[in-house]
Scaffold this motif. Structure first.
Motif, mmCIF file in Angstrom:
data_model
loop_
_atom_site.group_PDB
_atom_site.id
_atom_site.type_symbol
_atom_site.label_atom_id
_atom_site.label_comp_id
_atom_site.label_asym_id
_atom_site.label_seq_id
_atom_site.Cartn_x
_atom_site.Cartn_y
_atom_site.Cartn_z
ATOM 1 N N LEU A 65 -0.420 -5.348 -6.305
ATOM 2 C CA LEU A 65 -0.724 -6.199 -6.073
ATOM 3 C C LEU A 65 -2.876 -6.749 -5.813
ATOM 4 O O LEU A 65 -3.352 -7.421 -4.900
ATOM 5 C CB LEU A 65 -0.637 -6.780 -4.698
ATOM 6 C CG LEU A 65 1.130 -7.054 -5.471
ATOM 7 C CD1 LEU A 65 2.025 -7.609 -4.348
ATOM 8 C CD2 LEU A 65 1.312 -7.747 -7.181
ATOM 9 N N ARG A 66 -3.688 -5.508 -6.528
ATOM 10 C CA ARG A 66 -4.702 -5.222 -5.979
ATOM 11 C C ARG A 66 -5.475 -6.264 -6.335
ATOM 12 O O ARG A 66 -6.740 -6.783 -6.120
ATOM 13 C CB ARG A 66 -4.967 -3.772 -6.077
ATOM 14 C CG ARG A 66 -4.680 -2.917 -5.087
ATOM 15 C CD ARG A 66 -4.746 -1.133 -5.504
ATOM 16 N NE ARG A 66 -4.034 -1.019 -5.046
ATOM 17 C CZ ARG A 66 -4.335 0.441 -4.865
ATOM 18 N NH1 ARG A 66 -4.790 1.259 -5.515
ATOM 19 N NH2 ARG A 66 -3.282 1.388 -4.801
ATOM 20 N N THR A 67 -5.124 -5.975 -7.834
ATOM 21 C CA THR A 67 -6.255 -7.897 -8.620
ATOM 22 C C THR A 67 -4.653 -9.023 -8.724
ATOM 23 O O THR A 67 -3.837 -8.549 -8.843
ATOM 24 C CB THR A 67 -6.275 -6.852 -10.298
ATOM 25 O OG1 THR A 67 -5.104 -6.132 -10.252
ATOM 26 C CG2 THR A 67 -7.202 -5.962 -9.344
ATOM 27 N N PRO B 71 4.986 11.419 -3.264
ATOM 28 C CA PRO B 71 3.327 12.410 -2.475
ATOM 29 C C PRO B 71 2.436 11.207 -3.317
ATOM 30 O O PRO B 71 2.858 11.003 -4.998
ATOM 31 C CB PRO B 71 3.819 13.641 -2.872
ATOM 32 C CG PRO B 71 4.542 14.553 -3.045
ATOM 33 C CD PRO B 71 5.527 12.840 -3.832
ATOM 34 N N SER B 72 1.518 10.517 -2.825
ATOM 35 C CA SER B 72 0.366 9.580 -3.696
ATOM 36 C C SER B 72 -1.042 9.835 -3.431
ATOM 37 O O SER B 72 -1.127 9.667 -1.505
ATOM 38 C CB SER B 72 0.872 8.082 -4.257
ATOM 39 O OG SER B 72 0.074 7.874 -5.209
ATOM 40 N N GLY B 73 -2.192 9.544 -3.499
ATOM 41 C CA GLY B 73 -3.185 10.060 -3.076
ATOM 42 C C GLY B 73 -3.911 11.173 -2.974
ATOM 43 O O GLY B 73 -3.002 11.911 -2.668
ATOM 44 N N LEU C 250 10.341 7.570 0.495
ATOM 45 C CA LEU C 250 9.645 7.179 0.788
ATOM 46 C C LEU C 250 8.228 8.145 0.498
ATOM 47 O O LEU C 250 7.807 8.876 0.097
ATOM 48 C CB LEU C 250 9.430 7.536 2.669
ATOM 49 C CG LEU C 250 10.643 7.718 3.605
ATOM 50 C CD1 LEU C 250 10.079 8.212 4.824
ATOM 51 C CD2 LEU C 250 10.427 5.675 3.280
ATOM 52 N N LYS C 251 6.694 6.953 0.401
ATOM 53 C CA LYS C 251 5.797 7.700 -0.362
ATOM 54 C C LYS C 251 4.982 8.585 1.007
ATOM 55 O O LYS C 251 4.952 7.611 1.609
ATOM 56 C CB LYS C 251 4.929 6.036 -1.335
ATOM 57 C CG LYS C 251 3.528 6.274 -1.279
ATOM 58 C CD LYS C 251 3.166 5.248 -1.897
ATOM 59 C CE LYS C 251 1.512 5.160 -2.046
ATOM 60 N NZ LYS C 251 1.000 3.916 -2.785
ATOM 61 N N LEU C 252 4.498 9.691 0.157
ATOM 62 C CA LEU C 252 3.573 10.186 1.131
ATOM 63 C C LEU C 252 2.082 10.083 0.690
ATOM 64 O O LEU C 252 1.668 9.935 -0.172
ATOM 65 C CB LEU C 252 3.808 11.583 1.144
ATOM 66 C CG LEU C 252 2.704 12.572 2.161
ATOM 67 C CD1 LEU C 252 3.508 12.267 3.781
ATOM 68 C CD2 LEU C 252 2.786 13.541 1.776
ATOM 69 N N GLY D 7 0.732 8.252 -8.983
ATOM 70 C CA GLY D 7 -0.831 7.961 -8.819
ATOM 71 C C GLY D 7 -1.402 7.555 -9.752
ATOM 72 O O GLY D 7 -1.003 6.740 -11.330
ATOM 73 N N SER D 8 -3.255 7.724 -10.320
ATOM 74 C CA SER D 8 -3.404 6.881 -11.545
ATOM 75 C C SER D 8 -4.234 7.653 -12.123
ATOM 76 O O SER D 8 -4.483 7.334 -13.302
ATOM 77 C CB SER D 8 -5.086 5.855 -10.419
ATOM 78 O OG SER D 8 -5.914 6.536 -9.960
ATOM 79 N N TRP D 9 -3.522 8.956 -11.633
ATOM 80 C CA TRP D 9 -4.620 10.093 -12.697
ATOM 81 C C TRP D 9 -4.887 9.625 -14.537
ATOM 82 O O TRP D 9 -5.409 10.130 -15.100
ATOM 83 C CB TRP D 9 -4.306 11.621 -12.697
ATOM 84 C CG TRP D 9 -3.398 12.151 -13.172
ATOM 85 C CD1 TRP D 9 -3.039 12.672 -14.103
ATOM 86 C CD2 TRP D 9 -2.087 11.578 -12.327
ATOM 87 N NE1 TRP D 9 -1.497 13.204 -13.464
ATOM 88 C CE2 TRP D 9 -0.969 12.716 -13.184
ATOM 89 C CE3 TRP D 9 -1.888 11.357 -11.061
ATOM 90 C CZ2 TRP D 9 0.406 13.003 -12.591
ATOM 91 C CZ3 TRP D 9 -0.353 11.937 -10.731
ATOM 92 C CH2 TRP D 9 0.677 12.052 -11.575
HETATM 93 C C1 3PG Z 1 -1.887 4.703 -4.678
HETATM 94 O O1 3PG Z 1 -1.284 3.341 -3.931
HETATM 95 O O2 3PG Z 1 -1.050 5.436 -4.634
HETATM 96 C C2 3PG Z 1 -3.310 5.561 -4.678
HETATM 97 O O3 3PG Z 1 -4.327 4.227 -5.131
HETATM 98 C C3 3PG Z 1 -3.198 6.052 -5.847
HETATM 99 O O4 3PG Z 1 -4.081 7.239 -5.359
HETATM 100 P P1 3PG Z 1 -5.189 8.221 -6.917
HETATM 101 O O5 3PG Z 1 -5.525 7.301 -7.134
HETATM 102 O O6 3PG Z 1 -5.596 8.555 -6.547
HETATM 103 O O7 3PG Z 1 -3.839 8.154 -7.780
#
Ligand code: 3PG
Length: 205
Positions: free
Chosen positions: A45-47, A156-158, A128-130, A179-181
């Motif tokens: 929902l960032r956009t 795990p995310s990020g 849970l999302k880490l 993630g967004s990769w």
């Molecule tokens: C998320 O919301 O989980 C992150 O934006 C995803 O992180 P990433 O862009 O490092 O994959």
């Protein structure tokens, strides 16, 4: 009662975090993910296009579509009405979780500390999302939290990437990675669906 925690997401090992700028991109994006072997998407929902994209995809039978970056209880109502199958939050917010429980929407809240995890467990949530996984210690953090919280399963995310996704997924405390990769911002902006398909396929190897 109780919350349908993680719900259908439990069957999906890789969850793309999608930021769409135009809801018209929703179907080409979903086609590319599915062609690359991915069967779910967290539409954030960032956009402003996020809600419309969820609505556009709700009746596709080939991809499980949820809402990401759900940070307000009113957004829970909006994504339920748009047809989201699950919600993900970057952090733990009891009001958001309670609204999801009222609406019967599976929620995977974000956690970054032991206190967050305890708050989630108290609400009956253990999927849970880490976040942000890389910054809070990556796999070492997963393993450290698995000691006091053996029933918790992490998303795990990020900072998850093609280079480390398999390593995370091999850990028994990890139920999926996100993630967004495989949906990089430049490819989405350019409508480079071939790149999304290729990166999606590569994400699973
Ligand atoms: C998320 O919301 O989980 C992150 O934006 C995803 O992180 P990433 O862009 O490092 O994959």
């Amino acid at each position: 009662g109780g919350i349908p925690d993680a719900g259908p997401l439990r069957g999906e090992p890789i969850v793309p975090v999608v930021v769409l700028h135009d809801a018209d991109d929703a179907h080409p994006l979903a086609d590319a993910l599915v062609a690359g072997g991915i069967r779910c998407a967290e539409i954030t929902l960032r956009t402003a296009a996020g809600i419309d994209a969820i609505r556009a995809l709700r009746d596709r039978g080939d991809i499980l579509v949820g809402a990401g970056t759900v940070v307000d209880p009113d957004q829970v109502d909006a994504v339920v009405e748009a047809g989201a199958a699950f919600a993900v939050s970057p952090g733990f917010d009891a009001d958001v979780v309670d609204r999801c429980a009222e609406r019967g929407l599976p929620i995977v809240p974000g956690v970054a500390t032991a206190s967050d995890i305890q708050a989630a467990l108290r609400r009956g949530l253990r999927y849970l999302k880490l976040f942000p996984a890389g910054l809070v210690g990556g796999l070492a953090a997963v393993r450290a939290f698995a000691g006091p919280f053996p029933d918790v399963r992490f998303l795990p995310s990020g900072g998850v990437s093609a280079a480390n996704a398999a390593e995370y997924l091999a850990d028994p405390a990890v139920f999926a990675v996100s993630g967004s990769w495989m949906v990089p911002a430049d490819a989405l902006r350019a409508g480079d669906w071939d790149a999304v398909e290729r990166l999606s396929r590569a994400a699973q190897t």
